[in-house]
Design a protein around this motif. Sequence first.
Motif, mmCIF file in Angstrom:
data_model
loop_
_atom_site.group_PDB
_atom_site.id
_atom_site.type_symbol
_atom_site.label_atom_id
_atom_site.label_comp_id
_atom_site.label_asym_id
_atom_site.label_seq_id
_atom_site.Cartn_x
_atom_site.Cartn_y
_atom_site.Cartn_z
ATOM 1 N N SER A 170 0.904 -1.245 -0.009
ATOM 2 C CA SER A 170 0.001 -0.110 -0.075
ATOM 3 C C SER A 170 0.962 1.233 0.049
ATOM 4 O O SER A 170 1.653 1.188 0.690
ATOM 5 C CB SER A 170 -0.967 -0.089 1.199
ATOM 6 O OG SER A 170 -1.762 1.303 1.436
ATOM 7 N N GLN A 223 -3.146 3.417 -2.470
ATOM 8 C CA GLN A 223 -3.334 2.627 -3.364
ATOM 9 C C GLN A 223 -2.348 1.234 -3.296
ATOM 10 O O GLN A 223 -1.780 1.322 -2.382
ATOM 11 C CB GLN A 223 -2.876 3.394 -5.009
ATOM 12 C CG GLN A 223 -2.677 4.950 -4.874
ATOM 13 C CD GLN A 223 -4.546 5.305 -4.906
ATOM 14 O OE1 GLN A 223 -5.218 4.948 -5.769
ATOM 15 N NE2 GLN A 223 -4.509 6.342 -4.005
ATOM 16 N N SER A 244 -4.794 -1.126 -7.828
ATOM 17 C CA SER A 244 -6.099 -0.722 -7.373
ATOM 18 C C SER A 244 -6.127 0.572 -6.543
ATOM 19 O O SER A 244 -5.001 0.781 -5.783
ATOM 20 C CB SER A 244 -6.776 -2.095 -6.086
ATOM 21 O OG SER A 244 -7.821 -1.510 -5.676
ATOM 22 N N PRO A 304 -9.138 3.154 -4.164
ATOM 23 C CA PRO A 304 -10.416 3.180 -3.643
ATOM 24 C C PRO A 304 -11.653 3.898 -4.474
ATOM 25 O O PRO A 304 -11.878 4.971 -4.264
ATOM 26 C CB PRO A 304 -10.122 4.078 -2.306
ATOM 27 C CG PRO A 304 -9.147 4.794 -2.649
ATOM 28 C CD PRO A 304 -8.189 3.977 -3.424
ATOM 29 N N GLU A 355 -15.785 1.213 -1.103
ATOM 30 C CA GLU A 355 -14.277 1.521 -0.683
ATOM 31 C C GLU A 355 -14.301 2.985 -0.134
ATOM 32 O O GLU A 355 -13.413 3.508 0.297
ATOM 33 C CB GLU A 355 -13.484 1.400 -1.726
ATOM 34 C CG GLU A 355 -13.171 -0.224 -2.055
ATOM 35 C CD GLU A 355 -12.193 -0.404 -3.405
ATOM 36 O OE1 GLU A 355 -11.227 -0.982 -3.205
ATOM 37 O OE2 GLU A 355 -12.472 0.488 -4.337
ATOM 38 N N ASN A 406 -6.775 1.902 0.270
ATOM 39 C CA ASN A 406 -6.579 0.465 0.187
ATOM 40 C C ASN A 406 -5.270 0.072 0.909
ATOM 41 O O ASN A 406 -4.029 0.763 0.446
ATOM 42 C CB ASN A 406 -6.348 0.067 -1.419
ATOM 43 C CG ASN A 406 -7.687 0.040 -2.269
ATOM 44 O OD1 ASN A 406 -7.514 -0.149 -3.299
ATOM 45 N ND2 ASN A 406 -8.630 0.300 -1.565
ATOM 46 N N PRO A 455 -2.472 -5.541 1.725
ATOM 47 C CA PRO A 455 -2.662 -6.330 0.727
ATOM 48 C C PRO A 455 -2.125 -8.040 1.004
ATOM 49 O O PRO A 455 -0.864 -7.722 1.540
ATOM 50 C CB PRO A 455 -2.095 -5.812 -0.635
ATOM 51 C CG PRO A 455 -1.086 -5.036 -0.110
ATOM 52 C CD PRO A 455 -1.738 -4.397 1.280
ATOM 53 N N TYR A 471 -7.032 -7.618 0.302
ATOM 54 C CA TYR A 471 -6.822 -6.066 1.003
ATOM 55 C C TYR A 471 -7.758 -5.780 1.859
ATOM 56 O O TYR A 471 -9.161 -5.952 1.830
ATOM 57 C CB TYR A 471 -6.282 -5.249 -0.008
ATOM 58 C CG TYR A 471 -7.657 -4.779 -1.150
ATOM 59 C CD1 TYR A 471 -8.064 -3.641 -0.654
ATOM 60 C CD2 TYR A 471 -8.083 -5.460 -2.212
ATOM 61 C CE1 TYR A 471 -9.192 -3.151 -1.664
ATOM 62 C CE2 TYR A 471 -9.151 -5.162 -3.165
ATOM 63 C CZ TYR A 471 -9.667 -3.920 -2.596
ATOM 64 O OH TYR A 471 -10.650 -3.470 -3.417
ATOM 65 N N THR A 474 -9.866 -2.060 3.081
ATOM 66 C CA THR A 474 -10.299 -0.639 2.438
ATOM 67 C C THR A 474 -11.199 -0.043 3.534
ATOM 68 O O THR A 474 -11.759 -0.770 4.672
ATOM 69 C CB THR A 474 -10.984 -0.975 1.046
ATOM 70 O OG1 THR A 474 -11.242 0.299 0.718
ATOM 71 C CG2 THR A 474 -12.291 -1.772 1.463
ATOM 72 N N LYS A 513 -11.458 -6.527 -9.665
ATOM 73 C CA LYS A 513 -11.859 -6.484 -8.302
ATOM 74 C C LYS A 513 -13.242 -6.713 -7.885
ATOM 75 O O LYS A 513 -14.166 -6.791 -8.749
ATOM 76 C CB LYS A 513 -11.815 -4.819 -8.052
ATOM 77 C CG LYS A 513 -12.104 -4.401 -6.680
ATOM 78 C CD LYS A 513 -12.080 -2.769 -6.615
ATOM 79 C CE LYS A 513 -10.456 -2.164 -6.657
ATOM 80 N NZ LYS A 513 -10.611 -0.828 -6.235
#
Length: 349
Positions: A172, A186, A206, A208, A213, A221, A224, A237, A239, A269
């Motif tokens: 992240s 992210q 990814s 949010p 999210e 996010n 992970p 992950y 969120t 996702k």
Amino acid sequence: MLATLSGYTAADEGKNELPDTLKGMFKNPIAAGADPWVIKSGKYYYTCLSNGNVDSKGISVCRSLKLTEPGSKITVWTAPDTGWNSTQIWAPELHHMNNRWYIYYAAGRKKGAPYIHQRSGVLESVSDDPQGQYIDRGLLQTGVDKNDPSGTIWAIDVNVASIKGKLYAVWSGWEKNMDTDKTSQQLYIAEMSNPWTISSKRVKLSGPDQPWEQGGPLNLNEGPEFLLHKGQVFIIYSTRESWTPEYRLGQLRLKDPARSLLDAANWLKSGPVFQGTQTVHGTGHASFTTSPDGKEWWMIYHTKRSTKPGWERDIMMQKFKWDKDGNPDFGKPEPAGKLLKKPSGEEGG
């Protein structure tokens, strides 16, 4: 953010004891703390945790024959007095590769808020003993910023996995360094040439960007974790905000395992795949393992003790299944205090 696993001590052992008539059962929570990381190696489970809260200065490893009991902790590394990793040790993870153990962790160079100095690094064990001595392998290259003293971009929650002969890191991070910690997070992925070297440019997987999210004080996010099953590759992950009851889990699934993991379009996702209820709050930052006999899959995660914003959290665990399409089915979080059957093959089960 503020990713810590703290509060568990040897004194917590035995608090989950049940009468002899219920020896095949356990109840949550199994410990106090957050951001749990558990790895199974041989007959033992190892739990990796930071010593203290957000301003932690060290990392410990617990060993246990039981998934339901973390075991006594041993401090394996203490942060230096100065430098990029001198304080705020967050969310360490323990991994075994090439007869060595590696701990991935986030840290900062200044104590206290704003938490704008977090970067990620790795420790390597001197021997094949996860509770032994470690050496500092330094910073991971989680994005280049030539204007920053560390040369890198803000990053936490590094997780690694070997997939089809290649080693990958996922974490992240921020798009760029900022002077405020009210910055969206992210998920990024990159390839590694060895356990302490990221060798490719980061790829954003990814952000949010979905309604489930968003909606809180900070879209993010984080946390992970690779989850591999029968040739399929998932990233589970967290969120929403970890200090609120809305913390929850999302999922990325590699669409075509034959194609590159570094192709953002190759990930699908979905979510939320696990979230709180009226009695269970702030479910997130999960890790995954199997029962002692390898027949069951288990998820270890944290929850909030109340709906009020804050950092008082507990470690929970429960069994999960796989659906007909090959996705993990985590079900709904079981409330604290409910009797659950111990993992298959666990002593006393």
